[in-house]
Design a protein around this motif. Structure first.
Motif, PDB file in Angstrom:
ATOM      1  N   LYS A  52      10.707   4.264  -7.930  1.00  8.37           N
ATOM      2  CA  LYS A  52       9.356   4.764  -7.665  1.00  8.37           C
ATOM      3  C   LYS A  52       8.387   3.591  -7.826  1.00  8.37           C
ATOM      4  N   LEU A  53       7.689   3.270  -6.739  1.00  2.00           N
ATOM      5  CA  LEU A  53       6.773   2.136  -6.743  1.00  2.00           C
ATOM      6  C   LEU A  53       5.363   2.621  -6.475  1.00  2.00           C
ATOM      7  N   ARG A  54       4.389   1.943  -7.090  1.00  2.93           N
ATOM      8  CA  ARG A  54       2.978   2.320  -6.928  1.00  2.93           C
ATOM      9  C   ARG A  54       2.158   1.055  -6.674  1.00  2.93           C
ATOM     10  N   PHE A  55       1.329   1.117  -5.619  1.00  6.40           N
ATOM     11  CA  PHE A  55       0.477  -0.006  -5.254  1.00  6.40           C
ATOM     12  C   PHE A  55      -0.935   0.495  -4.996  1.00  6.40           C
ATOM     13  N   GLU A  56      -1.903  -0.432  -4.994  1.00  4.02           N
ATOM     14  CA  GLU A  56      -3.305  -0.105  -4.693  1.00  4.02           C
ATOM     15  C   GLU A  56      -3.757  -0.871  -3.466  1.00  4.02           C
ATOM     16  N   THR A  57      -4.574  -0.223  -2.649  1.00  3.97           N
ATOM     17  CA  THR A  57      -5.086  -0.893  -1.457  1.00  3.97           C
ATOM     18  C   THR A  57      -5.956  -2.081  -1.853  1.00  3.97           C
ATOM     19  N   GLY A  58      -5.950  -3.088  -0.989  1.00  2.91           N
ATOM     20  CA  GLY A  58      -6.824  -4.242  -1.174  1.00  2.91           C
ATOM     21  C   GLY A  58      -6.338  -5.285  -2.153  1.00  2.91           C
ATOM     22  N   LYS A  59      -5.193  -5.083  -2.785  1.00  5.90           N
ATOM     23  CA  LYS A  59      -4.666  -6.055  -3.738  1.00  5.90           C
ATOM     24  C   LYS A  59      -3.460  -6.753  -3.129  1.00  5.90           C
ATOM     25  N   TRP A 123       5.324 -10.632   0.439  1.00  7.94           N
ATOM     26  CA  TRP A 123       3.909 -10.744   0.085  1.00  7.94           C
ATOM     27  C   TRP A 123       3.124  -9.844   1.027  1.00  7.94           C
ATOM     28  N   PHE A 124       2.368  -8.902   0.483  1.00  8.73           N
ATOM     29  CA  PHE A 124       1.645  -7.952   1.331  1.00  8.73           C
ATOM     30  C   PHE A 124       0.398  -7.425   0.642  1.00  8.73           C
ATOM     31  N   VAL A 125      -0.477  -6.825   1.454  1.00  4.07           N
ATOM     32  CA  VAL A 125      -1.683  -6.156   0.970  1.00  4.07           C
ATOM     33  C   VAL A 125      -1.671  -4.734   1.538  1.00  4.07           C
ATOM     34  N   PRO A 126      -1.646  -3.695   0.697  1.00  8.24           N
ATOM     35  CA  PRO A 126      -1.762  -2.329   1.215  1.00  8.24           C
ATOM     36  C   PRO A 126      -3.143  -2.126   1.842  1.00  8.24           C
ATOM     37  N   VAL A 127      -3.170  -1.551   3.042  1.00  4.76           N
ATOM     38  CA  VAL A 127      -4.430  -1.344   3.754  1.00  4.76           C
ATOM     39  C   VAL A 127      -4.743   0.132   3.973  1.00  4.76           C
ATOM     40  N   ALA A 128      -3.826   1.023   3.629  1.00  6.50           N
ATOM     41  CA  ALA A 128      -4.050   2.468   3.764  1.00  6.50           C
ATOM     42  C   ALA A 128      -3.315   3.178   2.640  1.00  6.50           C
ATOM     43  N   THR A 129      -3.812   4.345   2.270  1.00  6.71           N
ATOM     44  CA  THR A 129      -3.177   5.119   1.207  1.00  6.71           C
ATOM     45  C   THR A 129      -2.115   6.047   1.802  1.00  6.71           C
ATOM     46  N   GLY A 130      -1.202   6.460   0.952  1.00  7.09           N
ATOM     47  CA  GLY A 130      -0.188   7.403   1.404  1.00  7.09           C
ATOM     48  C   GLY A 130       0.991   7.452   0.459  1.00  7.09           C
ATOM     49  N   ARG A 131       1.856   8.409   0.716  1.00  8.61           N
ATOM     50  CA  ARG A 131       3.098   8.588  -0.056  1.00  8.61           C
ATOM     51  C   ARG A 131       4.253   8.401   0.915  1.00  8.61           C
ATOM     52  N   VAL A 132       5.151   7.482   0.587  1.00  8.47           N
ATOM     53  CA  VAL A 132       6.268   7.118   1.447  1.00  8.47           C
ATOM     54  C   VAL A 132       7.561   7.611   0.812  1.00  8.47           C
ATOM     55  N   THR A 133       8.333   8.370   1.570  1.00  9.68           N
ATOM     56  CA  THR A 133       9.590   8.901   1.030  1.00  9.68           C
ATOM     57  C   THR A 133      10.811   8.454   1.838  1.00  9.68           C
ATOM     58  N   ASP A 134      10.620   7.525   2.774  1.00  9.20           N
ATOM     59  CA  ASP A 134      11.751   7.096   3.599  1.00  9.20           C
ATOM     60  C   ASP A 134      12.391   5.781   3.132  1.00  9.20           C
ATOM     61  N   GLY A 151      22.703   7.517  -3.220  1.00 10.09           N
ATOM     62  CA  GLY A 151      21.543   7.600  -4.115  1.00 10.09           C
ATOM     63  C   GLY A 151      20.556   6.454  -4.023  1.00 10.09           C
ATOM     64  N   MET A 152      20.779   5.510  -3.110  1.00 13.68           N
ATOM     65  CA  MET A 152      19.885   4.361  -3.020  1.00 13.68           C
ATOM     66  C   MET A 152      18.699   4.715  -2.118  1.00 13.68           C
ATOM     67  N   THR A 153      17.794   5.488  -2.705  1.00 10.94           N
ATOM     68  CA  THR A 153      16.574   5.926  -2.033  1.00 10.94           C
ATOM     69  C   THR A 153      15.420   5.728  -2.998  1.00 10.94           C
ATOM     70  N   GLY A 154      14.206   5.811  -2.471  1.00 11.62           N
ATOM     71  CA  GLY A 154      13.063   5.630  -3.344  1.00 11.62           C
ATOM     72  C   GLY A 154      11.792   6.184  -2.741  1.00 11.62           C
ATOM     73  N   GLU A 155      10.739   6.080  -3.539  1.00  6.91           N
ATOM     74  CA  GLU A 155       9.417   6.590  -3.146  1.00  6.91           C
ATOM     75  C   GLU A 155       8.376   5.507  -3.427  1.00  6.91           C
ATOM     76  N   ILE A 156       7.413   5.405  -2.521  1.00  7.62           N
ATOM     77  CA  ILE A 156       6.315   4.446  -2.685  1.00  7.62           C
ATOM     78  C   ILE A 156       5.000   5.193  -2.532  1.00  7.62           C
ATOM     79  N   VAL A 157       4.091   4.985  -3.491  1.00 13.48           N
ATOM     80  CA  VAL A 157       2.768   5.597  -3.425  1.00 13.48           C
ATOM     81  C   VAL A 157       1.744   4.477  -3.354  1.00 13.48           C
ATOM     82  N   ILE A 158       0.837   4.588  -2.388  1.00 10.87           N
ATOM     83  CA  ILE A 158      -0.252   3.632  -2.264  1.00 10.87           C
ATOM     84  C   ILE A 158      -1.549   4.393  -2.470  1.00 10.87           C
ATOM     85  N   GLU A 159      -2.331   3.969  -3.443  1.00  9.98           N
ATOM     86  CA  GLU A 159      -3.582   4.634  -3.784  1.00  9.98           C
ATOM     87  C   GLU A 159      -4.760   3.805  -3.345  1.00  9.98           C
TER      88      GLU A 159
END
Length: 159
Positions: A52-59, A123-134, A151-159
């Motif tokens: 489970k990964l969490r990122f913020e836009t603009g960083k 190296w990346f910058v999140p530019v939109a919010t969302g929840r990724v489950t793929d 079982g090698m799956t995950g979730e990413i949330v961008i706030e």
């Protein structure tokens, strides 16, 4: 120079300095990246650690994908790639105790494959919010199932 002009110039100097500092704060090329490390399995296991990964836009982020397992692994997510701007991907290798960059890739990235004992930096910058489950690994194991099916799956949330 008339007195009024000198007063205006003196008053404007701090404002100019403030405006330059404010512009630099939004300059992504001057940000230090926030490093997030994901281990792609370990010997005998197929999993993302953490999954489970969490990122913020603009960083600016440096996502380090390390593969300490005995099999290659993919870090794949089409949805994630639609929510970020990829600055670069670096292929790295440890030599004499130091990480050395072997290659640098630029452009849109949806999937990175990391071979056993190696790592890559995204190296990346999140530019939109969302929840990724793929998020998944599509490599096939000896039993014919994908690592995602193991079982090698995950979730990413961008706030």
């Amino acid at each position: 120079m008339p007195l009024l002009c000198r007063i205006i110039v003196v008053m404007a100097l701090p404002l100019t300095a403030f405006m330059s500092a404010a512009n630099a704060a939004g300059d992504l090329s001057r940000q230090d990246p926030i490093t997030v490390t994901v281990d792609l399995g370990s010997p005998g296991t197929h999993e993302f650690i953490p999954n489970k990964l969490r990122f913020e836009t603009g960083k600016l982020y440096k996502l380090v994908l390390r593969n300490a397992s005995d099999a290659p692994h993919y870090f794949t997510s089409h949805a994630f790639s639609q929510l970020i701007f990829t600055r670069k991907v670096q292929v790295t290798q440890e030599r004499d105790g130091k990480m050395v960059t072997l290659a640098e890739i630029k452009g849109a990235i949806r999937e990175i494959e990391v071979y056993p004992g190696h790592s890559a930096e995204w190296w990346f910058v999140p530019v939109a919010t969302g929840r990724v489950t793929d998020l998944h690994c599509g490599v096939r194991a000896a039993d014919g199932k994908t690592h995602a099916e193991h079982g090698m799956t995950g979730e990413i949330v961008i706030e």
